[in-house]
Design a protein around this motif. Structure first.
Motif, PDB file in Angstrom:
ATOM      1  N   THR A 122       7.527  25.970   0.338  1.00 33.77           N
ATOM      2  CA  THR A 122       7.090  24.665  -0.158  1.00 33.77           C
ATOM      3  C   THR A 122       7.296  24.575  -1.669  1.00 33.77           C
ATOM      4  O   THR A 122       7.349  25.590  -2.362  1.00 33.77           O
ATOM      5  CB  THR A 122       5.598  24.418   0.137  1.00 33.77           C
ATOM      6  OG1 THR A 122       4.803  25.347  -0.606  1.00 33.77           O
ATOM      7  CG2 THR A 122       5.292  24.562   1.623  1.00 33.77           C
TER       8      THR A 122
ATOM      9  N   GLY B 217       7.615  18.336  -3.127  1.00 29.47           N
ATOM     10  CA  GLY B 217       7.609  17.711  -1.810  1.00 29.47           C
ATOM     11  C   GLY B 217       8.336  18.438  -0.706  1.00 29.47           C
ATOM     12  O   GLY B 217       8.271  18.009   0.450  1.00 29.47           O
TER      13      GLY B 217
ATOM     14  N   HIS C  33       1.337   7.625  -0.802  1.00 27.51           N
ATOM     15  CA  HIS C  33       0.794   7.636   0.557  1.00 27.51           C
ATOM     16  C   HIS C  33       1.917   7.684   1.579  1.00 27.51           C
ATOM     17  O   HIS C  33       1.848   8.425   2.564  1.00 27.51           O
ATOM     18  CB  HIS C  33      -0.083   6.399   0.775  1.00 27.51           C
ATOM     19  CG  HIS C  33      -1.344   6.417  -0.018  1.00 27.51           C
ATOM     20  ND1 HIS C  33      -2.545   6.861   0.491  1.00 27.51           N
ATOM     21  CD2 HIS C  33      -1.599   6.054  -1.302  1.00 27.51           C
ATOM     22  CE1 HIS C  33      -3.489   6.766  -0.439  1.00 27.51           C
ATOM     23  NE2 HIS C  33      -2.935   6.284  -1.540  1.00 27.51           N
TER      24      HIS C  33
ATOM     25  N   ARG D 161       2.597  12.128  -5.571  1.00 28.46           N
ATOM     26  CA  ARG D 161       2.919  11.955  -4.152  1.00 28.46           C
ATOM     27  C   ARG D 161       2.335  10.623  -3.683  1.00 28.46           C
ATOM     28  O   ARG D 161       1.141  10.372  -3.829  1.00 28.46           O
ATOM     29  CB  ARG D 161       2.339  13.093  -3.319  1.00 28.46           C
ATOM     30  CG  ARG D 161       2.804  14.480  -3.735  1.00 28.46           C
ATOM     31  CD  ARG D 161       4.309  14.658  -3.577  1.00 28.46           C
ATOM     32  NE  ARG D 161       4.749  14.365  -2.224  1.00 28.46           N
ATOM     33  CZ  ARG D 161       4.739  15.232  -1.211  1.00 28.46           C
ATOM     34  NH1 ARG D 161       4.298  16.465  -1.410  1.00 28.46           N
ATOM     35  NH2 ARG D 161       5.166  14.896  -0.020  1.00 28.46           N
TER      36      ARG D 161
ATOM     37  N   ASP E 126       5.099   8.871   1.339  1.00 31.22           N
ATOM     38  CA  ASP E 126       5.862  10.109   1.473  1.00 31.22           C
ATOM     39  C   ASP E 126       4.971  11.274   1.891  1.00 31.22           C
ATOM     40  O   ASP E 126       5.410  12.155   2.639  1.00 31.22           O
ATOM     41  CB  ASP E 126       6.641  10.414   0.180  1.00 31.22           C
ATOM     42  CG  ASP E 126       5.830  11.071  -0.917  1.00 31.22           C
ATOM     43  OD1 ASP E 126       5.575  12.269  -0.825  1.00 31.22           O
ATOM     44  OD2 ASP E 126       5.475  10.388  -1.887  1.00 31.22           O
ATOM     45  N   LEU E 127       3.699  11.273   1.467  1.00 32.39           N
ATOM     46  CA  LEU E 127       2.807  12.359   1.871  1.00 32.39           C
ATOM     47  C   LEU E 127       2.477  12.277   3.357  1.00 32.39           C
ATOM     48  O   LEU E 127       2.433  13.299   4.056  1.00 32.39           O
ATOM     49  CB  LEU E 127       1.534  12.326   1.030  1.00 32.39           C
ATOM     50  CG  LEU E 127       0.560  13.497   1.190  1.00 32.39           C
ATOM     51  CD1 LEU E 127       1.257  14.840   1.016  1.00 32.39           C
ATOM     52  CD2 LEU E 127      -0.594  13.370   0.216  1.00 32.39           C
TER      53      LEU E 127
ATOM     54  N   THR F 252      -0.910  23.324  -1.720  1.00 33.09           N
ATOM     55  CA  THR F 252      -0.025  22.677  -0.754  1.00 33.09           C
ATOM     56  C   THR F 252      -0.147  23.321   0.619  1.00 33.09           C
ATOM     57  O   THR F 252      -0.207  22.628   1.642  1.00 33.09           O
ATOM     58  CB  THR F 252       1.441  22.760  -1.237  1.00 33.09           C
ATOM     59  OG1 THR F 252       1.560  22.039  -2.459  1.00 33.09           O
ATOM     60  CG2 THR F 252       2.392  22.176  -0.214  1.00 33.09           C
TER      61      THR F 252
ATOM     62  N   SER G 259      -1.611  20.414   2.983  1.00 33.88           N
ATOM     63  CA  SER G 259      -0.657  19.401   3.453  1.00 33.88           C
ATOM     64  C   SER G 259       0.613  19.957   4.055  1.00 33.88           C
ATOM     65  O   SER G 259       1.653  19.302   4.019  1.00 33.88           O
ATOM     66  CB  SER G 259      -0.290  18.482   2.277  1.00 33.88           C
ATOM     67  OG  SER G 259       0.195  19.220   1.166  1.00 33.88           O
TER      68      SER G 259
ATOM     69  N   GLN H  66       5.267  13.724   5.284  1.00 38.48           N
ATOM     70  CA  GLN H  66       5.208  15.186   5.275  1.00 38.48           C
ATOM     71  C   GLN H  66       4.163  15.700   6.258  1.00 38.48           C
ATOM     72  O   GLN H  66       4.416  16.649   7.011  1.00 38.48           O
ATOM     73  CB  GLN H  66       4.876  15.688   3.867  1.00 38.48           C
ATOM     74  CG  GLN H  66       4.689  17.195   3.781  1.00 38.48           C
ATOM     75  CD  GLN H  66       4.369  17.646   2.368  1.00 38.48           C
ATOM     76  OE1 GLN H  66       5.089  17.318   1.437  1.00 38.48           O
ATOM     77  NE2 GLN H  66       3.284  18.394   2.209  1.00 38.48           N
TER      78      GLN H  66
ATOM     79  N   ALA I  53      10.360  12.877   1.428  1.00 35.30           N
ATOM     80  CA  ALA I  53       9.102  13.440   0.921  1.00 35.30           C
ATOM     81  C   ALA I  53       9.306  14.217  -0.369  1.00 35.30           C
ATOM     82  O   ALA I  53       8.394  14.915  -0.814  1.00 35.30           O
ATOM     83  CB  ALA I  53       8.449  14.334   1.974  1.00 35.30           C
TER      84      ALA I  53
ATOM     85  N   ARG J  34      -0.011  16.435  -8.298  1.00 34.34           N
ATOM     86  CA  ARG J  34      -0.013  17.883  -8.117  1.00 34.34           C
ATOM     87  C   ARG J  34       0.739  18.512  -9.292  1.00 34.34           C
ATOM     88  O   ARG J  34       1.841  18.071  -9.627  1.00 34.34           O
ATOM     89  CB  ARG J  34       0.660  18.243  -6.795  1.00 34.34           C
ATOM     90  CG  ARG J  34       0.552  19.707  -6.444  1.00 34.34           C
ATOM     91  CD  ARG J  34       1.123  19.981  -5.087  1.00 34.34           C
ATOM     92  NE  ARG J  34       0.310  19.506  -3.995  1.00 34.34           N
ATOM     93  CZ  ARG J  34      -0.838  20.044  -3.604  1.00 34.34           C
ATOM     94  NH1 ARG J  34      -1.323  21.088  -4.253  1.00 34.34           N
ATOM     95  NH2 ARG J  34      -1.500  19.554  -2.580  1.00 34.34           N
TER      96      ARG J  34
END
Length: 549
Positions: A345, A349, A218, A216, A220-221, A249, A253, A224, A401, A202
Motif C-alpha cells: 500500500t 492510494g 469519498h 482522499r 475514491d476511498l 492504511t 482501509s 478502494q 483510487a 493522510r
C-alpha cells in the motif's frame, strides 16, 4: 460488496480544494461504477437503517450496534459543530486503538471536517509538523501513551501551532477539553460533504520531516474499500480484529475496519497486537480477518504453536507494510490455520494484494496486483521507459483510487507525479510475467523498521543540531525480526567529546522525535564512509524525479 446507498445531501461549495482528476478520467471512473456518488457517512447510515441491531463495534466489554453507533456519531458531529468546527476544517487525530477513535473519525467524515491521521508513536516533532502543515484547528489525543503524558505533549504542540484552537483528550483531560464532553443532541439536519470532496488527509513522508498530505475523497476511498473487500472476502459476516494502529492504511482501509463497517461486518478493537492480547479476542469474538506487519506475523506464528486459545475462526491474515520473508509466509497456514494475503500500500492510494485463489507460490513470493482493473501500472527505468517483466524499476501508478497531487502543495506534486498523472511511488519493484508485483527496495534511502518507515535525512538533520556533532549519517542495520534497526554514524566536531549512545538518544527524545526513529546503535568515526549506492539497477541512475524520499 456494498448495497446501494440513498441520495447524498449536498454541501455548500466552499470546501478546500483537493488535487483533482481530469474530467475525462472522472467521467470514465463514474461510468465504470468505480465512483458511485456516495459518501462514507451515507453508506454507514444506510447500514444502520438496514441492520440496526447488528453488532458494529466491540471494545472490551463495550458493544455498539449499528443503530447505537450511528446515533453516537450524530451526537459527536453535532458537538464538534457546536465547538465551531465547519466542513473543511482539519483535525489531527492521534488516538490509541479504542472505540473513541471510530466515533470521532466517523463524526468528522459525516460533518465534512477532515481527519488528519497521525500515528500513536508520533511525538512533538511529528505532531507539530503535521498540525502546522494541515493548519489544523483541533488536535485529539489520548491521555497516556508509551509511558508518557500525551496531554503535556499536546500542550507543547498547541503553543507552537497558532491555528490550533482546541485540544480534545480521550481519558483524563488535564487542562484540555474531555472528548466525552463534546457530544450533544443534534439540533438540525447535517448537510454532509459531497462525494467528490476530501474525506480525510493522510501524511506521506518527506526528507525534512514536514509531511506531504494526501487528500482522499469519498468517491475514491469508497472504491478502494469495495475492491479491497472483494479480494479479501470481507462481507457482512466478517469480524475484523483492528490490531495495528487504527489510523494506518493497513488497519483502516485495506479494507480494514472502515471497509468492514461499510460492508456491514463487525470491528473488534485490539489495544495491542501482541498474541497474548489478540488471541483471546480472536477466540471470544470469532474473528475472521486481521492485518499485521511482518514482525508481528512472525510472533503470532511462534505463539500459535503453544496457545490454548481457539483460533479456528480466522479465515485470512493480511500482511503488509514491508515484504514478508518467504519462509515466514509459508508458515502462516500451518501455524494459524488461515489463508495469507500479502498487501502493498501507499498513502497516495495504491492497494496491491495477492488473491485468495492465487497459486501458493504467488502468495508467498509476491505482493500481488493492484485491486482495480482500471489501475495503470508502469515499471520504468531512470528515463521513465518501461522495463521488461522480471527487471527491477520504479513503479508508476494512475487509477481511480490514486490521487493526482498533494493537498495544497503543487510544487511537491510536480516531482512526485508525472505530467500525465502517474504517481512516482519511489518504490523499486519487479513485475512477474503474470503481472504480480515484487517490492525489492526504494529509489532513495529509507529506513523501514518493522513497517514504520521514515527518511534518514530527517534524523540526520536533528543530529547535526547537536553541538558536538560535525557530520551524521543514519543507516539501516539488518535485523531478522524487524527488517532493520536504526544505526547512527557520527563524526565529532574538532576538540569535542564524541557523544555516547545514551546522550544521542536522550538528545533526540528531547527534540520530540518518535521512538522508532531513534538510533539503537551509535558509532563514532573519524570520517563518514562514502554513501552506499542505493539498491537500484544501473538503468535507474538517470535524473528523472523520484517519488517519496
Amino acid at each position: 460488496m456494498f448495497p446501494p446507498s440513498a441520495p447524498v445531501p449536498q454541501a455548500a461549495p466552499d470546501q478546500p480544494p483537493a488535487p483533482g482528476w481530469p474530467e475525462e478520467d472522472a467521467d470514465r471512473y463514474r461510468a465504470a461504477g468505480h465512483w458511485r456518488g456516495e459518501t462514507l457517512g451515507r453508506v454507514l447510515r444506510d447500514r444502520a437503517v438496514a441492520h440496526p441491531d447488528r453488532v458494529a463495534l466491540v471494545d472490551g466489554p463495550r458493544r455498539w450496534s449499528y443503530a447505537r453507533l450511528d446515533a453516537a456519531v450524530d451526537r459527536m458531529a453535532a458537538g464538534l459543530s457546536a465547538l465551531g468546527l465547519v466542513p473543511g476544517d482539519r483535525v489531527v487525530v492521534r488516538l490509541p486503538n479504542a472505540a473513541e477513535f471510530f466515533e470521532l473519525l466517523l463524526a468528522l467524515l459525516r460533518l465534512g471536517a477532515l481527519p488528519v491521521l497521525a500515528q500513536p508513536a508520533d511525538r512533538d516533532a511529528e505532531l507539530r509538523n503535521l498540525c502546522a502543515s494541515a493548519e489544523a484547528v483541533a488536535l485529539v489525543v489520548g491521555d497516556q501513551g508509551d509511558g508518557h503524558d500525551v496531554r503535556t505533549l499536546a500542550s507543547r504542540v498547541r503553543r507552537r501551532v497558532p491555528s490550533l484552537s482546541h485540544v480534545l483528550v480521550a481519558g483524563e483531560p488535564g487542562a484540555h477539553t474531555p472528548l466525552d464532553a463534546v457530544p450533544t443532541d443534534p439540533v438540525r439536519p447535517s448537510h454532509g460533504p459531497r462525494p467528490s470532496d476530501p474525506a480525510l488527509l493522510r501524511p506521506s513522508g518527506s526528507s525534512t520531516g514536514a509531511p506531504r498530505l494526501v487528500a482522499r475523497t469519498h468517491d475514491d476511498l469508497l472504491h478502494q474499500l469495495r475492491t479491497a473487500g472483494e479480494v479479501s472476502g470481507v462481507d457482512a459476516s466478517a469480524v475484523f480484529l483492528c490490531a495495528l494502529p487504527a489510523g494506518s492504511t493497513l488497519a483502516l482501509s485495506a479494507p480494514g475496519a472502515l471497509g468492514t463497517l461499510c460492508a456491514g461486518g463487525r470491528v473488534v478493537v485490539c489495544p495491542h497486537p501482541a498474541p497474548d492480547t489478540a488471541f483471546p479476542l480472536i477466540a471470544r469474538e470469532r474473528v475472521t480477518h486481521t492485518t499485521l506487519v511482518p514482525p508481528l506475523a512472525g510472533s503470532w506464528i511462534a505463539a500459535a504453536t503453544t496457545t490454548l486459545h481457539d483460533l479456528s475462526s480466522l479465515r485470512l491474515l493480511q500482511v503488509g507494510g514491508a515484504p514478508l520473508a518467504e519462509r515466514t509466509a509459508r508458515r502462516v497456514a500451518p501455524a494459524l490455520g488461515c489463508a495469507l494475503q500479502q498487501l502493498y500500500t501507499t498513502a497516495e492510494g495504491l492497494v496491491s494484494a495477492t488473491r485468495l485463489d492465487d497459486p501458493v507460490e504467488t502468495v508467498v513470493t509476491t505482493q500481488g496486483r493492484p485491486l482495480s482493473p482500471d489501475v495503470e501500472a508502469r515499471v520504468v527505468d531512470g528515463d521513465e521507459a518501461e522495463v521488461p517483466p522480471g527487471e527491477p524499476g520504479q513503479l508508476l501508478l494512475r487509477g481511480p483510487a490514486t490521487v493526482r497531487g498533494y493537498w495544497r502543495a503543487p510544487e511537491e506534486g510536480r516531482f512526485a507525479f508525472t505530467p500525465d498523472g502517474f504517481h512516482r511511488t519511489g518504490d523499486l519493484v519487479r513485475r512477474t510475467e503474470r503481472g504480480d508485483l515484487v517490492v525489492v527496495g526504494r529509489v532513495r534511502r529509507q529506513i523501514n523498521r518493522g513497517g514504520q518507515q521514515f527518511a534518514p535525512e530527517e534524523v540526520e538533520n536533528h543530529l547535526l543540531a547537536h553541538p558536538a556533532v560535525y557530520d551524521a549519517r543514519i543507516v539501516g542495520v539488518p535485523d531478522p525480526s524487524l527488517g532493520a534497526r536504526v544505526g547512527a554514524q557520527l563524526v565529532a566536531r574538532p576538540g569535542a567529546t564524541p557523544p555516547s549512545r545514551d546522550v544521542v538518544r536522550a538528545f533526540l527524545r528531547d527534540r520530540g522525535l518518535a521512538e522508532y526513529k531513534i538510533p539503537e546503535r551509535v558509532e563514532c568515526l573519524p570520517a563518514l564512509p562514502h554513501a552506499d549506492p542505493p539498491p537500484t539497477p544501473r538503468a535507474l541512475t538517470g535524473t528523472a524525479p523520484a517519488g517519496r524520499p
